[in-house]
Design an enzyme around this catalytic site. Structure first.
Site, PDB file in Angstrom:
ATOM      1  N   HIS A 115      -3.527 -10.144   3.968  1.00  0.00           N
ATOM      2  CA  HIS A 115      -3.386 -10.160   5.427  1.00  0.00           C
ATOM      3  C   HIS A 115      -4.770 -10.119   6.051  1.00  0.00           C
ATOM      4  CE1 HIS A 115      -3.598  -7.482   9.064  1.00  0.00           C
ATOM      5  NE2 HIS A 115      -2.802  -8.439   9.525  1.00  0.00           N
ATOM      6  N   VAL A 118      -8.350 -11.441  13.286  1.00  0.00           N
ATOM      7  CA  VAL A 118      -9.500 -11.198  14.162  1.00  0.00           C
ATOM      8  C   VAL A 118      -9.058 -11.563  15.572  1.00  0.00           C
ATOM      9  CG1 VAL A 118     -11.398 -11.424  12.513  1.00  0.00           C
ATOM     10  CG2 VAL A 118     -10.404 -13.484  13.487  1.00  0.00           C
ATOM     11  N   HIS A 154     -13.403  -5.416  -2.251  1.00  0.00           N
ATOM     12  CA  HIS A 154     -14.155  -4.437  -1.469  1.00  0.00           C
ATOM     13  C   HIS A 154     -15.653  -4.734  -1.457  1.00  0.00           C
ATOM     14  CE1 HIS A 154     -11.326  -1.417   0.016  1.00  0.00           C
ATOM     15  NE2 HIS A 154     -10.555  -1.820  -0.993  1.00  0.00           N
ATOM     16  N   GLY A 267       6.149  -9.777  25.318  1.00  0.00           N
ATOM     17  CA  GLY A 267       6.919 -10.997  25.506  1.00  0.00           C
ATOM     18  C   GLY A 267       6.411 -12.154  24.690  1.00  0.00           C
ATOM     19  N   GLY A 268       5.810 -11.864  23.553  1.00  0.00           N
ATOM     20  CA  GLY A 268       5.272 -12.914  22.705  1.00  0.00           C
ATOM     21  C   GLY A 268       6.363 -13.743  22.056  1.00  0.00           C
ATOM     22  N   ARG A 269       5.946 -14.746  21.328  1.00  0.00           N
ATOM     23  CA  ARG A 269       6.866 -15.667  20.671  1.00  0.00           C
ATOM     24  C   ARG A 269       7.385 -15.005  19.392  1.00  0.00           C
ATOM     25  NH1 ARG A 269       6.308 -20.443  17.171  1.00  0.00           N
ATOM     26  NH2 ARG A 269       7.772 -22.071  17.844  1.00  0.00           N
TER      27      ARG A 269
END
Length: 314
Positions: A115, A118, A154, A267-269
């Protein structure tokens, strides 16, 4: 403090769209190297409230079972509670948010789920200077882990942080360990990496360079792990364990993840927000793994915060 201009925001937007395209191209090459021909489909969308995005999705590949690399740039008429909880002074404020967020679920249990994201957030009240910050990071969630991959992951995180300060890796690594933690399970989601939010401690240009380093660093870190592990054989039992562990991933994203909560509250998609969930997952009743098994070692050894850079890898 330097405040971003519309030209600055446009530069961030252009970087994010380019980053999305480069990540998809790199992952498609890995899919082809594994004998697959699946590609990321492009789904451009707009919001009635303002703004939109570009969703890029790969499904049912030979190497990648499901991958979503999502760009969005949205206008927010009124910030939701998830955004104002830590910043009550922004209640009722208009804002815009833009970013790239991705989750890649490989088919082979020997390849970790990964995952990254940015993002830039800019809020402004009428007659006042804008308030802005960057956020993001990347993290790794293995099923059948090895020390070499964890250390390399890392090491890349450490090296990209180093130009920005000697303490940046340690701070953002710890933030990642603390954030990707399932309280109800008392376990980490994975082996961590970097996580940061509310980043405006430097000037705008330096903060922008940092998210560029993080975004580029994800691809540089994940491709060698795919190349090393994607052709390894695996058993039906290992595949079953992978689906079982994916359940933890779903639990975190639906219960704790700030990005998921913010996206839904603003209210995003929905289809783009929930693309992080794998197509196949299992919540089989918990088995007791053999004390000396790789499955037991995952939770007892790998899913514990540790200094991966201190390992002496031969």
């Amino acid at each position: 403090m330097q405040h971003p201009t519309s030209a600055d925001i446009q530069r961030v937007r252009e970087f994010l769209l380019d980053l999305q395209a480069r990540i998809c191209a790199g992952l498609e090459q890995q899919e082809q190297a594994g004998g697959g021909n699946a590609k990321f489909i492009i789904d451009d969308w707009q919001r009635h409230e303002g703004g939109g995005g570009r969703s890029r999705i790969l499904q049912e590949g030979v190497v990648i079972e499901k991958g979503g690399v999502m760009f969005s740039h949205i206008d927010i008429a009124q910030l939701p509670p998830s955004a104002t909880e830590r910043h009550p002074e922004l209640a009722g404020t208009q804002a815009q948010a833009l970013g790239v967020s991705l989750v890649i679920h490989p088919k082979n249990p020997n390849v970790p789920t990964s995952h990254a994201n940015v993002r830039l957030f800019v809020a402004q009240k009428e007659g006042q200077k804008p308030i802005w910050w960057f956020g993001g990071g990347f993290d790794l969630t293995p099923f059948y882990a090895n020390d070499e991959d964890c250390t390399a992951w890392h090491q890349k995180a450490h090296d990209l942080c180093e130009p920005f300060g000697d303490d940046v890796y340690d701070r953002h690594k710890k933030w990642c360990d603390d954030y990707f933690y399932l309280k109800h399970r008392d376990e980490q989601r994975g082996i961590g990496g970097l996580f940061f939010d509310d980043l405006n401690e430097w000037d705008f240009e330096t903060c922008f360079k940092y998210i560029q380093a993080v975004g580029n660093g994800y691809l540089e870190a994940i491709l060698p792990i795919f190349q090393k592990n994607q052709d390894k054989p695996y058993t039906d039992e290992q595949r079953e364990f992978q689906l079982y562990r994916r359940g933890r991933y779903v639990e975190f994203n639906l219960i704790y993840d700030r990005g998921t909560i913010f996206g839904l509250q603003s209210g995003g998609r929905t289809e783009s927000i929930l693309v992080s969930l794998p197509n196949l997952v299992s919540w089989a009743y918990r088995k007791e793994w053999d004390e000396h098994s790789a499955e037991k070692r995952l939770t007892d050894y790998y899913l514990k915060p540790r200094n991966w850079l201190s390992l002496n890898i031969q």
